[in-house]
Write an enzyme that holds these catalytic residues in place. Structure first.
Site, short mmCIF file in Angstrom:
data_model
loop_
_atom_site.label_atom_id
_atom_site.label_comp_id
_atom_site.label_asym_id
_atom_site.label_seq_id
_atom_site.Cartn_x
_atom_site.Cartn_y
_atom_site.Cartn_z
N ARG A 70 7.32 -4.67 26.04
CA ARG A 70 8.53 -5.41 25.63
C ARG A 70 8.15 -6.31 24.46
NH1 ARG A 70 13.15 -6.21 28.49
NH2 ARG A 70 12.12 -5.57 30.44
N ARG A 109 6.73 1.85 23.82
CA ARG A 109 6.84 2.23 25.23
C ARG A 109 6.29 3.63 25.47
NH1 ARG A 109 12.16 -0.40 28.15
NH2 ARG A 109 11.74 -2.55 27.50
#
Length: 425
Positions: free
Chosen positions: A276, A388
């Protein structure tokens, strides 16, 4: 925005959608009232303008005695028309303001609830049993640092928390992912696009990112530009204020861009590593289609995402996102979540959203089918959110010695390399 005619014809459906989203239901009645004022004030203005035009034709033909009376009446009509125009404008602005706060209508098959109320639709791949292989898996940051691929310490030194450098094989892995994703999208018929990262307010507002998602948007106040959180924004605005021929649809674009997100409200979440972050690169699919083809296109986008993740040899599940977790513009959203071994759970890697005509109405993107002109439908789907995806690859394909096996689909873009190996310190 939603179709106001549908709002008038079936307000209960709109109320139910707001309720499912966990949003303000009273907004529906406020919008209905504003829309009624807008329409009635428009009728009043048209009547007065018609009377004014008729009177204008009588004055030249009138006798001197009649003309004085008619001129007096014309002066009063002029004031009445001006007042009616102002009332119409106020009602129109109020209708637009309220309509912009209303989320898209939730698809009837969407599960109702919050973030944890999703429904798992499919599961793909096999989760590795590292215990049976005789070693404890390392997390992506430990692996990335050993490979000379990720540097979060210097990222934080230069830019603050949630920033990072991809170095050496990390940078090469990003480029491989982007090139492989663009190659897949191009083969599927998408036009590759490099899009602006700065957009004007109308583009951001038109795609629905200045409502509930505004807190996560970076705004450059001095120049009144917004940094995009996804190339969905410039791709949706690409045909803003245009009328597209129905026989040219679907139009499909694959945009590559940097993305910027404030990650407001995520204090303490995913602070380790690059899962994140505030800045990342992404390949995004975007489709313009006829309204009747929107649901089928949504499934196609999901199929392309599944093809991508399967090619990366990642275990993943597909979920139907619950109503309270939908973005304002989406009527339905599917997420593909990859298994992250060190977290022991599936995490979102891609998403595919059907926005129906919601964005098209706000951005005035329409289609011409014969003599009929109407809003079309827009859809978007993440193909590769780079950080990610790197997290998932490193953790799922790691070996006991700290090296990482390269999925076959990426090897041509890494010079045939089969392993990423730790660097000597």
């Amino acid at each position: 925005m939603i179709d106001l005619r549908l709002l008038r014809e079936d307000p209960d459906r709109v109320r139910a959608s707001q309720r499912a989203r966990g949003e303000n239901v009273a907004l529906v009645d406020a919008l209905l009232s504003a829309d009624e004022r807008r329409r009635s004030s428009g009728v009043r203005f048209d009547e007065l303008r018609s009377e004014q035009r008729s009177l204008g034709k009588l004055i030249p033909k009138a006798t001197p005695e009649e003309r004085a009376e008619l001129l007096k009446k014309a002066e009063q009509l002029k004031a009445d028309v001006k007042e009616a125009a102002a009332a119409q404008n106020d009602a129109d602005e109020e209708t637009k303001r309220l309509a912009s706060q209303l989320g898209n209508l939730v698809h009837p098959d969407v599960p109702v609830g919050g973030e944890e109320d999703f429904v798992v639709l499919e599961t793909h791949g096999t989760i590795r049993d590292f215990g049976a292989e005789g070693f404890e898996p390392k997390d992506h940051l430990e692996l990335g640092e050993a490979l000379g691929a990720i540097d979060v310490e210097r990222g934080a030194k230069v830019s603050g928390s949630r920033f990072y450098y991809l170095t050496g094989v990390g940078a090469l892995l990003e480029l491989a992912l982007v090139n492989a994703a663009i190659a897949q999208a191009t083969e599927a018929g998408f036009t590759p696009m490099l899009t602006p990262a700065l957009v004007r307010p109308r583009a951001m507002e038109g795609t629905g990112f200045l409502g509930q998602a505004a807190e996560n948007v970076y705004h450059l106040e001095k120049d009144d530009y917004y940094l995009v959180g996804t190339s969905e924004v410039p791709l949706a605005a690409y045909h803003m204020d245009e009328i597209l021929d129905a026989d040219k649809l679907p139009l499909r674009y694959a945009g590559f861009s940097p993305c910027f997100r404030r990650e407001a409200g995520t204090y303490g979440k995913d602070t380790r590593g690059i899962f994140r972050v505030h800045q990342f690169d992404k390949v995004e699919m975007f489709s313009y289609v006829a309204p009747e083809d929107a649901e089928n296109e949504h499934k196609r986008l999901l199929d392309w995402e599944k093809q991508w993740l399967t090619g990366l040899e990642l275990p993943f599940q597909v979920i139907d996102v619950a109503s309270g977790d939908l973005g304002a513009s989406a009527s339905r959203k599917y997420d593909c979540e990859a298994w992250i071994p060190t977290q022991g759970k599936y995490r979102e890697l891609t998403s595919a959203s059907n926005c129906d005509g919601f964005q098209a109405r706000r951005l005035s993107v329409r289609m011409r089918d014969g003599k009929k002109i109407q809003p079309l439908a827009t859809l978007n789907g993440t193909l590769c959110a780079v950080p990610r995806t790197i997290v998932a690859i490193l953790e799922n394909h790691q070996l006991a010695d700290g090296s990482v096996r390269v999925p076959e689909v990426l090897r041509p873009y890494l010079g045939g390399r089969e392993l990423l190996e730790p660097v000597a310190k």
